[in-house]
Motif scaffolding. Structure first.
Motif, PDB file in Angstrom:
ATOM      1  N   GLU A 142      36.040  34.270  26.194  1.00 14.43           N
ATOM      2  CA  GLU A 142      34.842  33.594  27.196  1.00 14.43           C
ATOM      3  C   GLU A 142      34.026  33.094  26.137  1.00 14.43           C
ATOM      4  O   GLU A 142      33.384  33.704  25.261  1.00 14.43           O
ATOM      5  N   TYR A 167      30.234  31.097  30.338  1.00 12.24           N
ATOM      6  CA  TYR A 167      31.095  31.910  30.995  1.00 12.24           C
ATOM      7  C   TYR A 167      32.551  31.477  31.238  1.00 12.24           C
ATOM      8  O   TYR A 167      33.265  32.055  31.919  1.00 12.24           O
ATOM      9  N   ASP A 190      33.897  33.955  39.468  1.00 15.82           N
ATOM     10  CA  ASP A 190      33.208  35.088  38.521  1.00 15.82           C
ATOM     11  C   ASP A 190      32.590  36.263  39.680  1.00 15.82           C
ATOM     12  O   ASP A 190      31.699  35.611  40.333  1.00 15.82           O
ATOM     13  N   LEU A 233      37.210  37.111  36.038  1.00 17.64           N
ATOM     14  CA  LEU A 233      37.473  36.015  36.836  1.00 17.64           C
ATOM     15  C   LEU A 233      38.569  36.296  37.869  1.00 17.64           C
ATOM     16  O   LEU A 233      39.517  37.161  37.568  1.00 17.64           O
TER      17      LEU A 233
END
Lengths: 112, 111
Positions: free
Chosen positions: A94, A99, B92, B99
């Protein structure tokens, strides 16, 4: 972009063997993930790690463990491989700013 | 539990046509991602949508996010064969860094 490499593209193991899958990133990101992908089931999270020696179970951790001794490396371990662990395994890293997860090329594991 | 649903799951279209893939999700989230996967390959990030009303475009693909409706769309304009792939949306969870993926939409563009 983050470069994510995985130790093997294809792997064939026998039932009961201990299997190590390695994932390495070329940067310094904290969060790393292991998924498996199966037809009709999509991607499912096995484990993730948010720092060295820190880990959390995902949705399907049974039969797996992980290790993160260095920040750039996240290993998935199958303690005793079984045929139902035949799958495509994907590692992801990530990027904190967005993100966004960057995926490695995948390891197609066959357990016979 | 967060659920992410895509439709259609399979899409066969002709070159030059337009179409939209839909991604619905069940829990509040401000972050949605679209990925592309070619057969036998890994996932490639296409778009990151981080706020309500976000719209991103790259070539013949445009993605948008409506957080109030919990809906994202991936619009394909004047499809070409090279766009044939499986497209995933992912959401998310509010606490972050996990995820949940949709089932994927397998797109085939025919000449």
């Amino acid at each position: 972009d983050v470069k994510v490499t995985q130790s093997s593209r294809y792997l064939v193991k026998r039932t009961g063997e201990k299997v190590f899958l390695e994932c390495v990133q070329d940067m310094d990101h904290e969060n790393m993930f292991w998924y498996r992908q199966d037809p009709g089931l999509g991607l499912r999270l096995i484990y993730f790690s948010y720092d060295v020696k820190m880990k959390e179970k995902g949705d399907i951790p049974e039969g797996y463990s992980v290790s993160r001794e260095k920040k750039e490396r996240f290993s998935l371990i199958l303690e005793s491989a079984s045929t139902n662990q035949t799958s495509m395994y994907l590692c992801a890293v990530e990027r904190e700013q967005t993100y966004e997860q960057y995926f490695g090329p995948g390891t197609r594991l066959t357990v016979t | 539990e967060l659920k992410v649903e895509q439709n259609p799951l399979f899409l066969s279209m002709q070159e030059g046509k337009n179409y939209t893939i839909y991604c619905n999700y069940s829990t509040t989230s401000d972050r949605l991602y679209w990925y592309r996967q070619d057969p036998g390959k890994s996932l490639e990030s296409l778009f990151v949508l981080l706020s309500n009303g976000a719209v991103k475009q790259e070539g013949r693909l445009m993605a948008s996010l409506d957080t109030k409706a919990r809906l994202s769309t991936l619009h394909i304009t004047a499809a070409v064969h090279d766009l044939s792939a499986t497209y995933f949306c992912a959401v998310d969870i509010p606490s972050g860094s996990r995820l949940t993926f949709g089932e994927g939409t397998q797109l085939t563009v025919n000449p």
